[in-house]
Design a protein around this motif. Structure first.
Motif: not given
Length: 171
Positions: A112-116, A127-131
Motif C-alpha cells: 500500500v502506498s500513498p495516493n498522491t 508539490r505532492l499532496m497525499q489523498k
C-alpha cells in the motif's frame, strides 16, 4: 508541444503548461481504472474486454499525438497485463524524441502506498499532496522499470526525498 497528463485535471498543472505555450490533454487515469475494474479489483485488470475499454477511454488518440506524458504515480496501481497494454499504447501515442515522467514507490516491500496528487509549483518544484492510500498492483525496482520501458530509447532513475523513484523515459 502537446502533453498528456494522466493525473486528471489539476488547475495548477494546466496553467503551468499552457502558460509555456503548450497544449495539455488531461485524463483521470485512476478514476477510469476504478470505474472500469473497481477500486480494489486488481485481479480483474487482465480481462481483455476491460483492458480494451480502459485503453479506449484513456489512450484513444492518433499515433504520435504527444510530445510528452505526465504519468505521475499511476502505473504502480495496474497489474502486469493492463500495464503492458498501457505501455504499448503510450509508445504508440507519443512522438519519437518525446519524454514521459513517472513516479514509483521506492519501498518494494510495501503493498500500500500513498495516493498522491502532483501539483506543478514552478519549473523546479512539484508539490505532492497525499489523498489517502492505494493498493499497489506490483512493486518496481530499477531492473523492472528498464524491462517495462525496454522499447523506449532511454530510462533514467532518481530517488526523491519522499522515497519515490522518479523515472524519466525518452522515446
Amino acid at each position: 508541444m502537446s502533453l498528456l497528463d494522466l493525473g486528471g485535471a489539476v488547475q495548477e498543472n494546466i496553467e503551468f503548461v499552457t502558460n509555456l505555450g503548450h497544449r495539455v490533454t488531461t485524463q483521470a487515469f485512476l478514476q477510469t481504472l476504478d470505474q472500469t475494474f473497481g477500486r480494489d479489483a486488481v485481479n480483474e485488470h487482465s480481462h481483455p474486454d476491460g483492458i480494451e475499454s480502459f485503453l479506449n477511454q484513456n489512450l484513444a488518440f492518433p499515433d504520435a499525438t504527444f510530445d510528452g506524458v505526465l504519468l505521475w504515480d499511476t502505473l504502480q496501481y495496474i497489474s502486469p497485463a493492463l500495464l503492458a497494454a498501457t505501455i504499448s499504447e503510450l509508445y504508440r501515442v507519443t512522438r519519437p524524441g518525446s519524454y514521459m515522467l513517472a513516479f514509483f514507490n521506492s519501498d518494494d516491500k510495501t503493498q500500500v502506498s500513498p495516493n498522491t496528487k502532483f501539483r506543478i509549483v514552478d519549473a523546479n518544484m512539484i508539490r505532492l499532496m497525499q489523498k489517502g492510500t492505494r493498493r499497489q498492483a506490483q512493486s518496481f525496482n530499477n531492473r523492472n522499470l528498464e524491462k517495462l520501458f525496454s522499447k523506449f530509447d532511454s530510462v533514467k532513475f532518481f530517488l526523491t526525498r519522499e522515497s519515490l523513484r522518479e523515472v524519466i523515459i525518452r522515446r
